[in-house]
Design an enzyme around this catalytic site. Sequence first.
Site, PDB file in Angstrom:
ATOM      1  CG  ASP A 297      60.266  23.050 -82.931  1.00 34.53           C
ATOM      2  OD1 ASP A 297      59.895  23.571 -82.179  1.00 34.53           O
ATOM      3  OD2 ASP A 297      60.561  23.197 -84.105  1.00 34.53           O
TER       4      ASP A 297
ATOM      5  CD1 TRP B  32      74.140  16.639 -83.158  1.00 38.45           C
ATOM      6  CD2 TRP B  32      74.372  16.183 -81.155  1.00 38.45           C
ATOM      7  NE1 TRP B  32      72.665  16.850 -82.453  1.00 38.45           N
ATOM      8  CE2 TRP B  32      73.092  16.156 -81.153  1.00 38.45           C
ATOM      9  CE3 TRP B  32      74.891  15.718 -79.683  1.00 38.45           C
ATOM     10  CZ2 TRP B  32      72.167  15.703 -80.492  1.00 38.45           C
ATOM     11  CZ3 TRP B  32      73.905  15.223 -78.906  1.00 38.45           C
ATOM     12  CH2 TRP B  32      72.457  15.718 -78.980  1.00 38.45           C
TER      13      TRP B  32
HETATM   14  P1  5GP Z   1      59.454  18.873 -85.029  1.00 36.07           P
HETATM   15  O1  5GP Z   1      59.122  20.177 -85.342  1.00 36.07           O
HETATM   16  O2  5GP Z   1      58.938  17.886 -86.098  1.00 36.07           O
HETATM   17  O3  5GP Z   1      58.918  18.309 -83.590  1.00 36.07           O
HETATM   18  O4  5GP Z   1      60.903  18.876 -85.199  1.00 36.07           O
HETATM   19  C1  5GP Z   1      61.587  18.479 -86.363  1.00 36.07           C
HETATM   20  C2  5GP Z   1      62.995  18.235 -86.255  1.00 36.07           C
HETATM   21  O5  5GP Z   1      63.536  19.746 -86.433  1.00 36.07           O
HETATM   22  C3  5GP Z   1      63.699  17.888 -84.979  1.00 36.07           C
HETATM   23  O6  5GP Z   1      63.759  16.448 -85.063  1.00 36.07           O
HETATM   24  C4  5GP Z   1      65.062  18.518 -85.060  1.00 36.07           C
HETATM   25  O7  5GP Z   1      66.101  17.745 -85.859  1.00 36.07           O
HETATM   26  C5  5GP Z   1      64.902  19.728 -85.679  1.00 36.07           C
HETATM   27  N1  5GP Z   1      64.835  20.880 -84.809  1.00 36.07           N
HETATM   28  C6  5GP Z   1      63.525  21.390 -84.323  1.00 36.07           C
HETATM   29  N2  5GP Z   1      63.697  22.211 -83.353  1.00 36.07           N
HETATM   30  C7  5GP Z   1      65.438  22.447 -83.184  1.00 36.07           C
HETATM   31  C8  5GP Z   1      66.207  23.145 -82.379  1.00 36.07           C
HETATM   32  O8  5GP Z   1      66.075  23.924 -81.653  1.00 36.07           O
HETATM   33  N3  5GP Z   1      67.434  22.903 -82.758  1.00 36.07           N
HETATM   34  C9  5GP Z   1      67.922  21.862 -83.466  1.00 36.07           C
HETATM   35  N4  5GP Z   1      69.284  21.649 -83.495  1.00 36.07           N
HETATM   36  N5  5GP Z   1      67.175  21.108 -84.237  1.00 36.07           N
HETATM   37  C10 5GP Z   1      65.747  21.417 -84.160  1.00 36.07           C
END
Ligand code: 5GP
Length: 206
Positions: A115, A188
């Site tokens: 993300d 999930w």
């Molecule tokens: P980051 O912002 O560090 O790339 O993402 C952090 C975490 O947020 C990811 O590992 C994931 O668990 C959660 N996350 C971010 N975007 C999404 C999304 O669109 N759907 C879901 N289910 N989790 C997300």
Amino acid sequence: MTTTEKYFVSYNGVHKLCQKSAETLLKTIGKPDVIVAIGGGGFIPSRILRTFLKHSGEKNIPIQAIGLSLYEDMGSQDKIGKEVIRTQWLDFGALEKSFDSLIGKNILIVDEVDDTRTTLHYALTELYKDVKRKADALGRDMSDTKFSIFVVHDKKKPKKADINKDYMNGGIYLCGEEVPDRWIAYPWEADDIDEHTKKAHAQGHD
Ligand code: 5GP
């Protein structure tokens, strides 16, 4: 589909993206020695990948779990502005007993979604530093230690952190699929898996 609607993905969709990506991984970095799954979203993709990374008769690739949590640091002035907390980390003692160490290994880090990239940045940086510290203590070098990253989905958006290619040592970053910047609903997490799967199909996803 509106831009605020969640992006639904099914188990079959995740499975097929992992299968396709495993082929790419075998052609590029070869079979990983170890998979580091970022929990909980990275667990199921890691297990599916393992099926396709192993040829029959070969040993299973070990999967090590790490847990990371993000929280918004309101007072922080840094460009990331978010802190990552380790909720679970590698058990180096157990790893070394059964597996020597991560020094010189082909290591694959797996998560479900990239993300803002904060989590992947943290995981790669900290894993690299841990293995390097160990290598330095043993007088070994890091030249054969390779880190790669696989995510099922990469959101097309400006990222808040980078992936340091120097740490990867020829390893690759691979995503199963690029997706728009919307909230992804994974199977999930579903209360009603039949409804969830119907929604994924209605959106044209496997
Ligand atoms: P980051 O912002 O560090 O790339 O993402 C952090 C975490 O947020 C990811 O590992 C994931 O668990 C959660 N996350 C971010 N975007 C999404 C999304 O669109 N759907 C879901 N289910 N989790 C997300």
